[in-house]
Design a protein around this motif. Structure first.
Motif, PDB file in Angstrom:
ATOM      1  N   ILE A 112       0.825  -1.211   0.000  1.00 14.63           N
ATOM      2  CA  ILE A 112       0.000   0.000   0.000  1.00 14.63           C
ATOM      3  C   ILE A 112       0.856   1.255   0.000  1.00 14.63           C
ATOM      4  CG2 ILE A 112      -1.666   1.335   1.344  1.00 14.63           C
ATOM      5  CD1 ILE A 112      -2.888  -1.430   2.162  1.00 14.63           C
ATOM      6  N   LYS A 113       1.839   1.307   0.853  1.00 18.40           N
ATOM      7  CA  LYS A 113       2.653   2.518   0.947  1.00 18.40           C
ATOM      8  C   LYS A 113       3.540   2.718  -0.277  1.00 18.40           C
ATOM      9  CE  LYS A 113       2.483   2.914   5.896  1.00 18.40           C
ATOM     10  NZ  LYS A 113       1.231   3.588   5.820  1.00 18.40           N
ATOM     11  N   GLY A 114       3.864   1.654  -0.986  1.00 15.06           N
ATOM     12  CA  GLY A 114       4.642   1.788  -2.212  1.00 15.06           C
ATOM     13  C   GLY A 114       3.873   2.453  -3.341  1.00 15.06           C
ATOM     14  N   LEU A 115       2.543   2.429  -3.253  1.00 13.63           N
ATOM     15  CA  LEU A 115       1.701   3.039  -4.286  1.00 13.63           C
ATOM     16  C   LEU A 115       1.277   4.463  -3.947  1.00 13.63           C
ATOM     17  CD1 LEU A 115      -0.680   0.060  -5.129  1.00 13.63           C
ATOM     18  CD2 LEU A 115       0.987   1.108  -6.659  1.00 13.63           C
ATOM     19  N   THR A 116       1.406   4.845  -2.704  1.00 11.33           N
ATOM     20  CA  THR A 116       0.888   6.129  -2.239  1.00 11.33           C
ATOM     21  C   THR A 116       1.983   7.196  -2.238  1.00 11.33           C
ATOM     22  OG1 THR A 116       1.436   5.721   0.076  1.00 11.33           O
ATOM     23  CG2 THR A 116      -0.697   4.901  -0.691  1.00 11.33           C
ATOM     24  N   PRO A 117       1.597   8.446  -1.986  1.00 17.56           N
ATOM     25  CA  PRO A 117       2.618   9.491  -1.874  1.00 17.56           C
ATOM     26  C   PRO A 117       3.361   9.467  -0.539  1.00 17.56           C
ATOM     27  CG  PRO A 117       0.430  10.447  -1.722  1.00 17.56           C
ATOM     28  CD  PRO A 117       0.252   8.991  -2.035  1.00 17.56           C
ATOM     29  N   ILE A 118       3.024   8.528   0.337  1.00 22.51           N
ATOM     30  CA  ILE A 118       3.759   8.390   1.593  1.00 22.51           C
ATOM     31  C   ILE A 118       5.200   8.027   1.228  1.00 22.51           C
ATOM     32  CG2 ILE A 118       4.029   6.988   3.679  1.00 22.51           C
ATOM     33  CD1 ILE A 118       0.946   6.833   3.750  1.00 22.51           C
ATOM     34  N   PRO A 119       6.174   8.727   1.783  1.00 27.47           N
ATOM     35  CA  PRO A 119       7.575   8.511   1.377  1.00 27.47           C
ATOM     36  C   PRO A 119       8.012   7.052   1.504  1.00 27.47           C
ATOM     37  CG  PRO A 119       7.376  10.426   2.792  1.00 27.47           C
ATOM     38  CD  PRO A 119       6.041   9.745   2.807  1.00 27.47           C
ATOM     39  N   TYR A 120       8.413   6.479   0.373  1.00 24.32           N
ATOM     40  CA  TYR A 120       8.786   5.073   0.342  1.00 24.32           C
ATOM     41  C   TYR A 120      10.046   4.792   1.148  1.00 24.32           C
ATOM     42  CZ  TYR A 120       9.190   0.364  -1.495  1.00 24.32           C
ATOM     43  OH  TYR A 120       9.276  -0.996  -1.602  1.00 24.32           O
ATOM     44  N   LYS A 121      10.887   5.803   1.298  1.00 25.02           N
ATOM     45  CA  LYS A 121      12.116   5.609   2.068  1.00 25.02           C
ATOM     46  C   LYS A 121      11.809   5.217   3.510  1.00 25.02           C
ATOM     47  CE  LYS A 121      12.789   9.933   1.122  1.00 25.02           C
ATOM     48  NZ  LYS A 121      11.646   9.775   0.352  1.00 25.02           N
ATOM     49  N   LEU A 122      10.688   5.699   4.048  1.00 26.89           N
ATOM     50  CA  LEU A 122      10.299   5.327   5.410  1.00 26.89           C
ATOM     51  C   LEU A 122       9.971   3.847   5.475  1.00 26.89           C
ATOM     52  CD1 LEU A 122       8.086   8.407   6.301  1.00 26.89           C
ATOM     53  CD2 LEU A 122      10.485   8.011   6.865  1.00 26.89           C
ATOM     54  N   VAL A 123       9.360   3.323   4.429  1.00 26.47           N
ATOM     55  CA  VAL A 123       9.052   1.896   4.354  1.00 26.47           C
ATOM     56  C   VAL A 123      10.336   1.093   4.228  1.00 26.47           C
ATOM     57  CG1 VAL A 123       7.920   0.111   2.970  1.00 26.47           C
ATOM     58  CG2 VAL A 123       6.780   2.301   3.355  1.00 26.47           C
ATOM     59  N   THR A 124      11.255   1.532   3.372  1.00 28.17           N
ATOM     60  CA  THR A 124      12.465   0.739   3.136  1.00 28.17           C
ATOM     61  C   THR A 124      13.353   0.684   4.370  1.00 28.17           C
ATOM     62  OG1 THR A 124      13.759   2.586   2.199  1.00 28.17           O
ATOM     63  CG2 THR A 124      12.396   1.321   0.680  1.00 28.17           C
ATOM     64  N   ILE A 125      13.572   1.828   4.988  1.00 30.22           N
ATOM     65  CA  ILE A 125      14.432   1.869   6.176  1.00 30.22           C
ATOM     66  C   ILE A 125      13.796   1.085   7.322  1.00 30.22           C
ATOM     67  CG2 ILE A 125      15.428   3.389   7.949  1.00 30.22           C
ATOM     68  CD1 ILE A 125      15.758   5.490   5.678  1.00 30.22           C
ATOM     69  N   THR A 126      12.512   1.262   7.529  1.00 23.40           N
ATOM     70  CA  THR A 126      11.833   0.568   8.619  1.00 23.40           C
ATOM     71  C   THR A 126      11.754  -0.925   8.346  1.00 23.40           C
ATOM     72  OG1 THR A 126      10.566   2.564   9.028  1.00 23.40           O
ATOM     73  CG2 THR A 126       9.793   0.574  10.092  1.00 23.40           C
ATOM     74  N   SER A 127      11.636  -1.334   7.091  1.00 27.81           N
ATOM     75  CA  SER A 127      11.633  -2.766   6.759  1.00 27.81           C
ATOM     76  C   SER A 127      12.941  -3.414   7.185  1.00 27.81           C
ATOM     77  CB  SER A 127      11.416  -2.974   5.258  1.00 27.81           C
ATOM     78  OG  SER A 127      10.140  -2.573   4.866  1.00 27.81           O
ATOM     79  N   GLY A 128      14.047  -2.727   6.913  1.00 26.23           N
ATOM     80  CA  GLY A 128      15.342  -3.251   7.352  1.00 26.23           C
ATOM     81  C   GLY A 128      15.473  -3.258   8.852  1.00 26.23           C
ATOM     82  N   PHE A 129      15.047  -2.178   9.476  1.00 28.82           N
ATOM     83  CA  PHE A 129      15.095  -2.066  10.933  1.00 28.82           C
ATOM     84  C   PHE A 129      14.249  -3.143  11.600  1.00 28.82           C
ATOM     85  CE2 PHE A 129      13.059  -0.043  14.721  1.00 28.82           C
ATOM     86  CZ  PHE A 129      14.171  -0.049  15.544  1.00 28.82           C
ATOM     87  N   ALA A 130      13.070  -3.430  11.026  1.00 29.04           N
ATOM     88  CA  ALA A 130      12.157  -4.429  11.596  1.00 29.04           C
ATOM     89  C   ALA A 130      12.581  -5.852  11.270  1.00 29.04           C
ATOM     90  CB  ALA A 130      10.740  -4.181  11.090  1.00 29.04           C
ATOM     91  N   GLY A 131      13.565  -6.001  10.380  1.00 28.66           N
ATOM     92  CA  GLY A 131      14.023  -7.334  10.009  1.00 28.66           C
ATOM     93  C   GLY A 131      13.035  -8.070   9.124  1.00 28.66           C
ATOM     94  N   TYR A 132      12.256  -7.330   8.334  1.00 31.28           N
ATOM     95  CA  TYR A 132      11.302  -7.962   7.432  1.00 31.28           C
ATOM     96  C   TYR A 132      12.073  -8.819   6.431  1.00 31.28           C
ATOM     97  CZ  TYR A 132       7.168  -8.648   4.606  1.00 31.28           C
ATOM     98  OH  TYR A 132       6.119  -9.215   3.953  1.00 31.28           O
ATOM     99  N   ASN A 133      11.515  -9.944   6.042  1.00 28.34           N
ATOM    100  CA  ASN A 133      12.151 -10.880   5.128  1.00 28.34           C
ATOM    101  C   ASN A 133      12.606 -10.159   3.854  1.00 28.34           C
ATOM    102  OD1 ASN A 133      11.999 -12.787   2.702  1.00 28.34           O
ATOM    103  ND2 ASN A 133      12.034 -14.202   4.444  1.00 28.34           N
ATOM    104  N   LEU A 134      13.902 -10.221   3.565  1.00 33.09           N
ATOM    105  CA  LEU A 134      14.481  -9.484   2.446  1.00 33.09           C
ATOM    106  C   LEU A 134      13.937  -9.945   1.093  1.00 33.09           C
ATOM    107  CD1 LEU A 134      16.448  -7.323   1.451  1.00 33.09           C
ATOM    108  CD2 LEU A 134      18.247  -9.064   1.474  1.00 33.09           C
ATOM    109  N   LEU A 135      13.759 -11.245   0.906  1.00 34.11           N
ATOM    110  CA  LEU A 135      13.228 -11.751  -0.353  1.00 34.11           C
ATOM    111  C   LEU A 135      11.811 -11.223  -0.583  1.00 34.11           C
ATOM    112  CD1 LEU A 135      13.397 -13.516  -2.877  1.00 34.11           C
ATOM    113  CD2 LEU A 135      12.557 -15.428  -1.474  1.00 34.11           C
ATOM    114  N   TRP A 136      10.963 -11.314   0.440  1.00 34.65           N
ATOM    115  CA  TRP A 136       9.590 -10.820   0.302  1.00 34.65           C
ATOM    116  C   TRP A 136       9.565  -9.302   0.138  1.00 34.65           C
ATOM    117  CZ3 TRP A 136       5.731 -13.030  -1.611  1.00 34.65           C
ATOM    118  CH2 TRP A 136       5.520 -14.394  -1.423  1.00 34.65           C
TER     119      TRP A 136
END
Length: 193
Positions: A112-136
């Protein structure tokens, strides 16, 4: 001033540097830069509509690679660089809530956030910080960023000539709408989390 910038961007579309500039902005926007690649993608696709799908592909690939860089910032450098970037955008207090949301809704957040004007960098950095599965993360980033840029490319290719005329007649309004979209995306994060 807007007219000169717009004319310069249109002239850039025909130069060999155009593709590199578009790739650089797409990469940077996914990891640390506040300006979306649309500022180049739209004028470039309007100037050369037959290349709009190529431009969308460049944005997608560069954005996903930039997203992986943002993920690395979150996973490896969060305590220094990642935290500083999040704080610079004023979202430091929201990161924990965002991180907790990943436990239940990680894939939906990315899509959802990748499609919206919400800054994608917040998703990418937080995904790494949260340890979200890299492949997914990578697969979902390809889907969401690809959809975002290719939908725009289809619209620009289909309605390019009339859109270009409207844009050129209302350049000031278009600039205000672009700024409002970027600011609105940043503001939306504050209200969502």
């Amino acid at each position: 001033m807007l007219r000169r910038l717009y004319d310069w961007t249109l002239s850039l579309a025909g130069s060999p540097r155009a593709v590199w500039a578009l790739a650089a902005i797409s990469f940077a926007e996914s990891s640390f830069f506040p300006v979306p690649p649309d500022v180049l993608l739209v004028p470039m696709a309007l100037a050369r509509p037959e290349r709009s799908f190529l431009y969308a592909g460049i944005c997608t690939i560069s954005s996903v690679i930039g997203g992986l860089f943002g993920y690395a910032i979150g996973a490896l450098l969060y305590d220094t660089l990642g935290h500083w970037i999040i704080q610079a955008y004023g979202y430091g207090q929201n990161v924990e809530a965002f991180r907790e949301a990943y436990a239940s809704y990680g894939e939906w957040i990315i899509l959802i956030k990748g499609l919206t004007p919400i800054p994608y960098k917040l998703v990418t950095i937080t995904s790494g910080f949260a340890g979200y599965n890299l492949l997914w993360f990578t697969i979902l980033s390809i889907i969401t960023r690809g959809a975002r840029f290719y939908i725009l490319a289809v619209l620009l290719r289909r309605f390019g000539a009339p859109a270009k005329e409207i844009l050129e007649r209302n350049l000031g309004l278009a600039a205000v709408l672009l700024v409002a979209t970027v600011v609105g995306g940043f503001a939306a994060v504050r209200f969502i989390f």
